[in-house]
Design a protein around this motif. Structure first.
Motif, PDB file in Angstrom:
ATOM      1  N   ARG A 120       0.853  -1.186   0.000  1.00 50.96           N
ATOM      2  CA  ARG A 120       0.000   0.000   0.000  1.00 50.96           C
ATOM      3  C   ARG A 120       0.890   1.237   0.000  1.00 50.96           C
ATOM      4  NH1 ARG A 120      -4.060   0.432  -1.895  1.00 50.96           N
ATOM      5  NH2 ARG A 120      -4.728   2.059  -0.486  1.00 50.96           N
ATOM      6  N   SER A 122       1.166   3.558   1.960  1.00 47.66           N
ATOM      7  CA  SER A 122       1.719   3.867   3.283  1.00 47.66           C
ATOM      8  C   SER A 122       2.972   3.062   3.592  1.00 47.66           C
ATOM      9  CB  SER A 122       0.671   3.576   4.352  1.00 47.66           C
ATOM     10  OG  SER A 122       0.296   2.206   4.288  1.00 47.66           O
ATOM     11  N   ILE A 124       2.875  -0.280   4.210  1.00 46.48           N
ATOM     12  CA  ILE A 124       2.504  -1.581   4.769  1.00 46.48           C
ATOM     13  C   ILE A 124       2.154  -2.540   3.634  1.00 46.48           C
ATOM     14  CG2 ILE A 124       1.661  -0.630   6.956  1.00 46.48           C
ATOM     15  CD1 ILE A 124      -1.215  -0.923   5.880  1.00 46.48           C
ATOM     16  N   VAL A 126      -0.610  -5.655   2.918  1.00 47.32           N
ATOM     17  CA  VAL A 126      -1.870  -6.159   3.453  1.00 47.32           C
ATOM     18  C   VAL A 126      -2.279  -7.404   2.700  1.00 47.32           C
ATOM     19  CG1 VAL A 126      -4.295  -5.620   3.909  1.00 47.32           C
ATOM     20  CG2 VAL A 126      -2.587  -3.794   3.964  1.00 47.32           C
ATOM     21  N   TYR A 424      -7.364 -10.242   8.176  1.00 41.24           N
ATOM     22  CA  TYR A 424      -6.363  -9.414   7.521  1.00 41.24           C
ATOM     23  C   TYR A 424      -5.039  -9.537   8.268  1.00 41.24           C
ATOM     24  CZ  TYR A 424      -9.666  -7.164   4.389  1.00 41.24           C
ATOM     25  OH  TYR A 424     -10.581  -6.912   3.396  1.00 41.24           O
ATOM     26  N   VAL A 425      -3.951  -9.604   7.519  1.00 42.68           N
ATOM     27  CA  VAL A 425      -2.627  -9.536   8.116  1.00 42.68           C
ATOM     28  C   VAL A 425      -1.916  -8.327   7.517  1.00 42.68           C
ATOM     29  CG1 VAL A 425      -2.400 -11.974   8.701  1.00 42.68           C
ATOM     30  CG2 VAL A 425      -1.720 -11.204   6.424  1.00 42.68           C
ATOM     31  N   VAL A 426      -1.210  -7.614   8.357  1.00 49.21           N
ATOM     32  CA  VAL A 426      -0.502  -6.411   7.934  1.00 49.21           C
ATOM     33  C   VAL A 426       0.970  -6.564   8.307  1.00 49.21           C
ATOM     34  CG1 VAL A 426      -0.244  -3.929   8.272  1.00 49.21           C
ATOM     35  CG2 VAL A 426      -2.530  -4.943   8.168  1.00 49.21           C
ATOM     36  N   PHE A 427       1.838  -6.450   7.322  1.00 45.48           N
ATOM     37  CA  PHE A 427       3.278  -6.544   7.552  1.00 45.48           C
ATOM     38  C   PHE A 427       3.856  -5.138   7.442  1.00 45.48           C
ATOM     39  CE2 PHE A 427       3.173 -10.890   5.164  1.00 45.48           C
ATOM     40  CZ  PHE A 427       2.439 -11.445   6.185  1.00 45.48           C
ATOM     41  N   GLY A 428       4.496  -4.670   8.488  1.00 48.94           N
ATOM     42  CA  GLY A 428       5.075  -3.336   8.459  1.00 48.94           C
ATOM     43  C   GLY A 428       6.519  -3.352   8.885  1.00 48.94           C
ATOM     44  N   ASP A 429       7.063  -2.172   8.936  1.00 49.53           N
ATOM     45  CA  ASP A 429       8.455  -2.029   9.318  1.00 49.53           C
ATOM     46  C   ASP A 429       8.572  -0.764  10.172  1.00 49.53           C
ATOM     47  OD1 ASP A 429      10.975  -3.118   9.213  1.00 49.53           O
ATOM     48  OD2 ASP A 429      11.617  -1.740   7.619  1.00 49.53           O
ATOM     49  N   GLY A 430       7.524  -0.557  10.978  1.00 43.55           N
ATOM     50  CA  GLY A 430       7.492   0.616  11.830  1.00 43.55           C
ATOM     51  C   GLY A 430       6.518   1.684  11.344  1.00 43.55           C
ATOM     52  N   GLN A 431       5.688   1.361  10.345  1.00 42.46           N
ATOM     53  CA  GLN A 431       4.789   2.384   9.792  1.00 42.46           C
ATOM     54  C   GLN A 431       3.752   2.866  10.821  1.00 42.46           C
ATOM     55  OE1 GLN A 431       5.805  -0.206   8.020  1.00 42.46           O
ATOM     56  NE2 GLN A 431       6.657   0.738   6.191  1.00 42.46           N
ATOM     57  N   VAL A 432       3.482   4.167  10.762  1.00 44.11           N
ATOM     58  CA  VAL A 432       2.403   4.756  11.561  1.00 44.11           C
ATOM     59  C   VAL A 432       1.476   5.514  10.615  1.00 44.11           C
ATOM     60  CG1 VAL A 432       3.822   4.957  13.636  1.00 44.11           C
ATOM     61  CG2 VAL A 432       3.729   6.865  12.013  1.00 44.11           C
ATOM     62  N   ARG A 433       0.293   5.807  11.088  1.00 42.42           N
ATOM     63  CA  ARG A 433      -0.711   6.476  10.248  1.00 42.42           C
ATOM     64  C   ARG A 433      -0.476   7.989  10.274  1.00 42.42           C
ATOM     65  NH1 ARG A 433      -6.602   5.153   9.785  1.00 42.42           N
ATOM     66  NH2 ARG A 433      -7.302   6.597   8.168  1.00 42.42           N
ATOM     67  N   ARG A 434      -0.417   8.576   9.110  1.00 44.65           N
ATOM     68  CA  ARG A 434      -0.198  10.041   9.026  1.00 44.65           C
ATOM     69  C   ARG A 434      -1.520  10.770   9.090  1.00 44.65           C
ATOM     70  NH1 ARG A 434       4.884  10.148  10.416  1.00 44.65           N
ATOM     71  NH2 ARG A 434       5.974   8.481   9.354  1.00 44.65           N
TER      72      ARG A 434
END
Lengths: 434, 434
Positions: A120, A122, A124, A126, A424-434
């Motif tokens: 996405r 952002s 992440i 999904v 749902y699975v979400v893979f991130g690397d420290g992302q936050v919502r802006r």
């Protein structure tokens, strides 16, 4: 609520005095087992299935003896022949149960499969991961082999199961339950993974369908009145099969030989199944040439015909169909026939009288085939194929817990996938919502 | 049943004397419209959406005037400020509604998509075609923009909709309904495609949720008590959102900077949303170094902390958390914090107190990430990302009718796909069952 249940000598089960408390214990054990099963690897689930098969092979004599007691009690109680047949086990049926276990063990495990993983903006990723539903309650009648079949499908899909069979199969189910328990123990899985309700008290069903804290879904298998009652009273979601009023529409553009073969097969391959055709719709231009040939084929098979006026003009031996015939699920060698004017009239008939189970068109027209596929709102819609194909095995699901006539969640034949859901699975690397 | 409803001068609606008969008429019209919508091509649905936008632009003044009447009545009736804010429309909100319509028009049409078409040994091909659910009933409160949003999503997914908004938004909803009706008419779609219930009588809701012959699914949007009541009383399936008690677990293996950023964002990005973190779980080895820094960041934002004993030993200003805090969905600048010993304890806490909405782990450990993803049974499970991402737009669904906390059918953010189901399609060439 308390209820005195006769002590069951055959299984050694003690009397169950308080049905509510007993069902609550089953529910709690199932919920705990579901937490374990959610993370149980495929290998352990398969090991349990194969150990169940070993246990059943070893206990073949005991299971047949228990079944003989059920049959004797059934005969004494005046069960009809069809019911006794469904209740009866023999070596061939036990072989089929063993074969079923190894087939389910060989199926791919749906749990953990991730679909549509995408990045996405952002940053992440999904996707949707297939996971067990949790605890499944299954309520069924007479056929004791359902006990093992349902247990194997629920276990393979990572669900805990609470199984409530018919009272007429009490001893058979208890003997099969013992084999299931041995298989679970051999693979180190919790006993709560599959539990067979050990009382025939009807209050147990009432409690099973009203414990949303322990049970995620109920699957009733049996007659329409049972299913309607459970749907009405359940406090948890129900995956159900109601009736199968299936249609075949023979369009004027049909290849007559395909039309003949499909119309005969859809009615006569088996009479008592839900995907059997109950009403044949024939386009007027085809009727004069085809209906007499069809009537002869049905006569050969002993099928009673009930037709509209235009049908009877071509097939004088057909009885006059009444309004009730268009609604009927005969489950018998009886067929309603109506001559219609084109696909519009055929689809209007299906919309009005059908049960949204399985409906087929026979046509060589690309455009009509596309319309029928798009517009007929049934769980299976077919072009140039017999309705008898509406079946989990024929569709390649590998196994089938039933055919759903619901629209939500699972529609049509329900296999392992229908016993799962997706998170749902979400893979991130420290992302936050802006 | 009859009920006298005050004549609504603002919309010109006549008094509705017989609520049951009125709702039955809506149901019949919706069912008929659904038959049309099932076969309506994408272009016509998009044309209706764009025509609704034109109608809304043209009626902007009337809609704002109607909204002003609702606001005035609300103020006189003593509605609180938060409710009045959700009720209020202005040019910016109408612009957002217009933008929403063109976004939905631009989304791919899910209807007709065929998945997994495969050949079977019998010679048939089997696949699953995405089709509309049929008729969707939506029950919601205060925010009048939901009327247009729900209408657009239902229409785009080929469903007929019956919308029942809150009485406080009566005039606004009627004015928006008129724009919807003009858009449908301009595109030649039946008026029954989207109907806004024109009475504020509560009996209308009771009837809407108990017409399985006309309504395929109910989606309630609003407070927990509304949703619980509807779920309890509905005679049709419900897709619902209950509470969001979301967790972030900071493992000892976490990157502290990512942990800090995610823990702050998940709580403070917005307080009133269902995907906001309500409980923070901190692995003991990380607590001493990270909790004081986190507490300072929360203090900056004015977040009240309620901690376990081990938390309070590190963050003396935190209040003592009580059992109720672990269950709480604060929807406010309040956070519960618990120090735990490792992932097992964290997952046990989530299993016991969570609402299966959205839970995240922050870790650099591949194995722990995999375990958390597999074992936490929530509609969204995240690794190294803020829970605030649990949202249809962030997930790329393009639009969202809500977030489902159910397990069956739709789980997590529900977009157009969640408003559809799949039927089996079978392509043959005369095949019969052997």
């Amino acid at each position: 609520m308390t209820a005195q249940v006769p002590s069951d000598g055959a299984t050694g089960a003690a009397a169950i005095h308080d049905i509510d408390a007993y069902m609550t214990r089953l529910g709690q054990a199932a919920r705990e087992a579901a937490t374990t099963l959610r993370r149980t690897p495929t290998g352990a689930k398969n090991a349990a299935l194969l150990a169940m098969a070993e246990a059943l092979e070893a206990a073949r004599g005991e299971v047949l003896a228990a079944n003989a007691r059920d049959l004797e009690r059934g005969r004494a109680g005046g069960l009809d022949a069809a019911l006794l047949d469904r209740l009866a086990l023999d070596d061939a049926r036990i072989d089929a149960m063993l074969e079923g276990l190894s087939q389910v063990a060989a199926l791919p495990d749906p749990v953990g499969e991730i679909d549509g993983l995408r990045a996405r903006p952002s940053g992440i990723q999904v996707g949707q991961m297939r996971v067990p539903l949790g605890v499944i309650g299954i309520i069924y009648e007479s056929r004791p082999n359902v006990t093992l079949e349902a247990a194997s499908l629920c276990l393979k899909s990572g669900n805990a199961a609470i199984l409530r069979g018919g009272s007429e199969a009490r001893d058979s189910n208890a003997a099969i339950a013992a084999c299931i328990a041995r298989g679970l123990a051999a693979a180190g899985l919790p006993a709560g993974s599959v539990q067979v309700v050990a009382t025939t008290d009807r209050a147990a069903v009432g409690r099973l369908i009203a414990m949303p804290e322990f049970v995620d879904v109920i699957i009733p298998r049996g007659g329409k009145s049972l299913i309607e009652r459970i749907t009405r009273e359940a406090r948890v979601p129900v995956i159900k099969h109601l009736d199968g009023v299936c249609h075949v529409y023979l369009d004027a553009t049909a290849d007559p030989e395909k039309a003949l073969a499909i119309a005969v097969n859809a009615k006569t391959h088996r009479y008592g199944t839900c995907n059997t055709m109950e009403t044949l719709l024939v386009d007027a231009p085809l009727a004069a040439s085809l209906l007499p040939r069809l009537a002869a084929a049905y006569a050969d098979k002993g099928v009673e015909l009930r037709g509209c006026e235009r049908t009877r003009a071509l097939v004088p031996e057909a009885l006059a169909a009444e309004e009730a015939d268009w609604h009927a699920e005969y489950l018998a060698p009886v067929l309603a026939i109506r001559v219609v004017d084109g696909i519009e009239a055929a689809m209007a008939h299906i919309e009005r009288y059908g049960s949204q189970h399985t409906d087929a068109i026979v046509t060589e027209s690309w455009s009509l085939a596309r319309r029928f596929l798009a517009e007929v709102d049934s769980s299976s819609v077919m072009v140039n194929a017999s309705t008898r194909f509406a079946d989990g095995f024929e569709y390649g699901l590998g196994a089938e817990i039933g055919i759903s006539t619901d629209k939500l969640h699972a529609r049509g034949p329900v296999g392992l996938e229908g016993l799962t859901t997706r998170k749902y699975v979400v893979f991130g690397d420290g992302q936050v919502r802006r």
